[in-house]
Structure formats: C-alpha cells, structure tokens
Design a protein around this motif. Structure first.
Motif, PDB file in Angstrom:
ATOM      1  N   GLU A  34      -7.227   6.042   4.689  1.00  0.00           N
ATOM      2  CA  GLU A  34      -8.323   6.111   2.982  1.00  0.00           C
ATOM      3  C   GLU A  34      -8.512   4.823   2.516  1.00  0.00           C
ATOM      4  OE1 GLU A  34      -5.857   7.856  -0.286  1.00  0.00           O
ATOM      5  OE2 GLU A  34      -5.026   5.769  -0.453  1.00  0.00           O
ATOM      6  N   GLU A  59      -3.596   7.782   4.967  1.00  0.00           N
ATOM      7  CA  GLU A  59      -2.472   8.826   4.630  1.00  0.00           C
ATOM      8  C   GLU A  59      -2.076  10.095   4.740  1.00  0.00           C
ATOM      9  OE1 GLU A  59      -1.864   8.801   0.773  1.00  0.00           O
ATOM     10  OE2 GLU A  59      -2.127   6.612   0.956  1.00  0.00           O
ATOM     11  N   ASP A  62      -4.788  14.097   1.900  1.00  0.00           N
ATOM     12  CA  ASP A  62      -5.154  13.497   0.846  1.00  0.00           C
ATOM     13  C   ASP A  62      -7.011  14.662   0.295  1.00  0.00           C
ATOM     14  OD1 ASP A  62      -4.643  11.285   0.029  1.00  0.00           O
ATOM     15  OD2 ASP A  62      -6.157  10.021   1.053  1.00  0.00           O
ATOM     16  N   ASN A  91       5.055  15.327   4.779  1.00  0.00           N
ATOM     17  CA  ASN A  91       4.049  13.867   5.206  1.00  0.00           C
ATOM     18  C   ASN A  91       3.911  13.493   6.499  1.00  0.00           C
ATOM     19  OD1 ASN A  91       3.080  11.267   5.427  1.00  0.00           O
ATOM     20  ND2 ASN A  91       3.502  11.046   3.339  1.00  0.00           N
ATOM     21  N   ASN A 142      -7.006  15.449  -2.733  1.00  0.00           N
ATOM     22  CA  ASN A 142      -5.849  14.479  -3.685  1.00  0.00           C
ATOM     23  C   ASN A 142      -7.135  13.912  -5.009  1.00  0.00           C
ATOM     24  OD1 ASN A 142      -3.614  14.188  -4.057  1.00  0.00           O
ATOM     25  ND2 ASN A 142      -4.453  11.534  -3.142  1.00  0.00           N
ATOM     26  N   ASN A 358      -6.351   8.626  -7.578  1.00  0.00           N
ATOM     27  CA  ASN A 358      -4.971  10.542  -7.552  1.00  0.00           C
ATOM     28  C   ASN A 358      -5.009  10.361  -8.865  1.00  0.00           C
ATOM     29  OD1 ASN A 358      -4.925   9.972  -4.786  1.00  0.00           O
ATOM     30  ND2 ASN A 358      -4.480   7.520  -5.507  1.00  0.00           N
ATOM     31  N   TYR A 381     -11.975   8.741   2.285  1.00  0.00           N
ATOM     32  CA  TYR A 381     -11.083   9.036   2.921  1.00  0.00           C
ATOM     33  C   TYR A 381     -11.995   9.720   4.136  1.00  0.00           C
ATOM     34  CZ  TYR A 381      -7.375  11.977   4.454  1.00  0.00           C
ATOM     35  OH  TYR A 381      -6.311  12.951   5.375  1.00  0.00           O
TER      36      TYR A 381
END
Length: 388
Positions: A34, A59, A62, A91, A142, A358, A381
C-alpha cells in the motif's frame, strides 16, 4: 456372538451419525502493498498535527479481512439441524490474531436450522449493519462504505440472538437482538457492550435486489444513542457526551440499498441516515447526524476479470463538513480460490473535515491518523487473496 453383533451395531450407528454430520475448516488470506499520502506528522503546542507525509507499507486486509473458521452441521431428523460457526480474524503480514477481541472475534454461534422455518442462532456475530456488504461495489474493502462513517458498519455483536427466515416469494427477513447483560436494559457502564439490535428485509429477483435495514447501537456506559469512547483506544469507554466517536459508534442507522443486474454489469447504490440522541456536549466539528450515500458499477469483463468504479459521500452537521471518496479498482481470478486485486482511491474533504481513506476514529490528525482538516488523501493498494 451377541457381543459381536452388539459391537457391530454400535460401530454402524457411529458411521451413520458421522455421515449425517459435517465440520468444515475455511479461511481467507489477504495481503498486499500500500501507498498512502496525507498522513499527519508532528504535534504542535495545541496537540494538532503540524504537517503531512506518506508511507509505503505491507498491509493485510485492505481488500478483505484475513480470517479462519470452523462451521458444522448435524442432522437431527425431521428437517431439523444443529449448526455452529467459529470465526476469527488475523493479520497475514504479522501472523497476529485479534488481540482483545478474542480468538473467535467475528463469529461464535450455535443454533438450530430448518429449511422451512429458518435459522435461530445464539452467540457472537457480525453486527447486522454489515448487511451493506452485498450492496457495496468494493465489498466493504478497507477504502469503501465503512471509511466515511469511521467503521460504523464493521462492528461485531456479542450476547446475540438472531433469526434468518427462508426465502418466501423472493423476500427474506433477518433480525438481531443483543443483550447488554447489565443491570440496566440498555447499558450502564457495568458491561462492555450496550444493547444492540436491528431488522433487515430483502427482496431478490433475477433483475434487481433491494434491502432495508434498521439498526441501533447503544452506548455501554449510559445506554444512550450517543456519547463517546477514547479515540486512541476504542475499547476504553469514557461515557458522557463529550469527546469521542459519538454518532459513529452509538446511534440509529436507517439504510436503503439497491443492486441492479444488467448482464455483465452490476449497478449498486445506497443511502444511510445515521442519527444519535442526547449528545448535548458534542464538540464543534463532531456531528450528531450523518447522511451517507454511495453508488458504483462492477463490470465482469471476463469470467476472471472484473473492473469496479464507485463514489462514496458523507455529510455531517455541527460543522463536521462533508467528504467524498472517488475510487476505481478491480480483480483478476487466477483460480476459483486465488485472485489478484488493485484499488486506487482519493478522499476530498471540505474545509474543516478530516475524513481519511481508512476508517479512523473521530479526532484531530495527530491522534487518529486522519489527514489535516480540509486536505485530501490518496492511496493505491495491490495484493493477493487466497480462500480455502
């Protein structure tokens, strides 16, 4: 001989029971790179950011939340089934789980289902406001329908009772009711969640789909449709009606949503009215009402390739101003389970507004990561997503 026959019968019964039950492991991994600008830097004497910069970052989530889960069904006979689902987020880039949200922070439900009468569940679920997902051109990525309402449509719901009806002449109904578990029905600061609930009605045909949703989230500190939590830590309840996320966190939401199917094109649009009450101490620039709109189109150019364009807009009262996100993107399926994705987006803020791409909390740029008031923010992204 009798013992041998009994053992064989028991083994057969076990095989039959196993054949009537199933447990499925499933998941999704999303990761990418990103670039985003308009990020605040420095802190002046008044606590406000003094400048802005950009970053390149690795990231996860997203394009869609990375998650894993288990779901199962047991045939009880007579058309009845026992069902369960456990699901948690993580994550992909760091391997870290949801932290304070618990191992199964998205779903932890058990209940009964019948094809003729519907499904009744108890436990933790995604909140009913997540029903906008089917009508968001970017599927609540996101940078989409959650951004300008600062995550209002992303929440989960504990202590939940829900019912999903079967389809009846194209209509179906879904309802949620979540108890506060406090000594006050709506919440009084003794439990981490206030009362929540909502009702969703959907009509689906081959040409179009419409959905209406009403929902409300009560402040756990006082049971009101307003109030605040710490913008630096959404799990810390401040109470009262002063600084904090306010209408973005505790409010009523009325949603009208539309899908239109035109061959390789899907046209989508929505309007959301978000209303609080009791926010007499709202700070200047902290809205008590929001009007949220979006529209977009998806072109399925080939069975593997899709192109998407969308616009999201929000208006807030009390000097909150307005903001618009313009975004394009698309995906390419390498297989049924793996896709490549890309999204390019920019948010344009009116004077005094500081919405970001965001879904950052309400507050000044130095503490939330929002762009400087009146400034824009742009991001790109690109990533990969695999489902199993």
């Amino acid at each position: 001989m009798k013992k041998a026959l009994l053992a064989a019968a028991l083994m057969s019964a076990g095989v039959i029971a196993h054949a009537q039950s199933s447990v499925t492991l499933y998941g999704r991994l999303d990761a990418g790179l990103e670039y985003i600008n308009g990020l605040p830097t420095g802190v002046g004497p008044n606590g406000q950011a003094t400048g802005s910069s950009h970053h390149f970052a690795a990231e996860s989530g997203d394009w869609g939340t990375s998650l894993w889960g288990l779901k199962g069904v047991e045939d009880l006979g007579g058309g009845n089934k026992a069902v369960f689902q456990l699901e948690g987020s993580f994550n992909t880039m760091s391997g870290q789980g949801p932290g304070g949200g618990g191992l199964f922070n998205r779903w932890a439900t058990v209940g009964l289902a019948n094809d003729s009468y519907g499904t009744l569940l108890l436990g933790r679920e995604l909140f009913i406001a997540n029903g906008v997902w089917d009508f968001d051109p970017f599927g609540q990525s996101n940078w989409s329908s959650a951004s300008l309402v600062r995550g209002r449509n992303w929440s989960q719901s504990s202590n939940n009772i829900s019912y999903q009806s079967p389809k009846f002449y194209g209509f179906d109904v879904y309802g949620q009711y979540s108890l506060s578990n406090s000594t006050n029905w709506n919440g009084n600061g003794t439990t981490p969640q206030g009362r929540q609930g909502g009702l969703q009605l959907t009509y689906t045909s081959s040409l179009f789909q419409v959905r209406g949703i009403y929902d409300e989230i009560r402040n756990p500190s006082n049971g009101l449709l307003g109030g605040a939590y710490d913008p630096n830590d959404g799990s810390t309840i401040l109470g009262g009606n002063g600084n904090g996320n306010g209408v973005y966190a505790y409010s009523r939401e009325y949603s009208a949503l539309l899908n239109v199917f035109l061959g390789p094109f899907k046209v989508q649009g929505a309007y959301q009215a978000i209303r609080s009450s009791g926010m007499t101490g709202a700070l200047p620039g902290q809205p008590t009402t929001l009007d949220h709109f979006w529209g977009g189109v998806t072109w399925q150019a080939t069975p593997a390739a899709a192109a998407i364009a969308a616009v999201y807009h929000v208006n807030g009262n009390n000097g909150a101003g307005n903001a618009t996100i313009y975004t394009i993107g698309g995906s390419y399926n390498l297989s049924k389970r793996t896709l490549l994705d890309i999204q390019i987006a920019t948010v344009q803020n009116s004077k005094g507004a500081n919405y970001g791409l965001n879904a950052n909390n309400f507050g000044d740029a130095s503490s939330t990561g929002n762009p400087l008031p009146g400034h824009s923010q742009t991001g790109v992204y690109a990533g990969i997503q695999h489902s199993f």
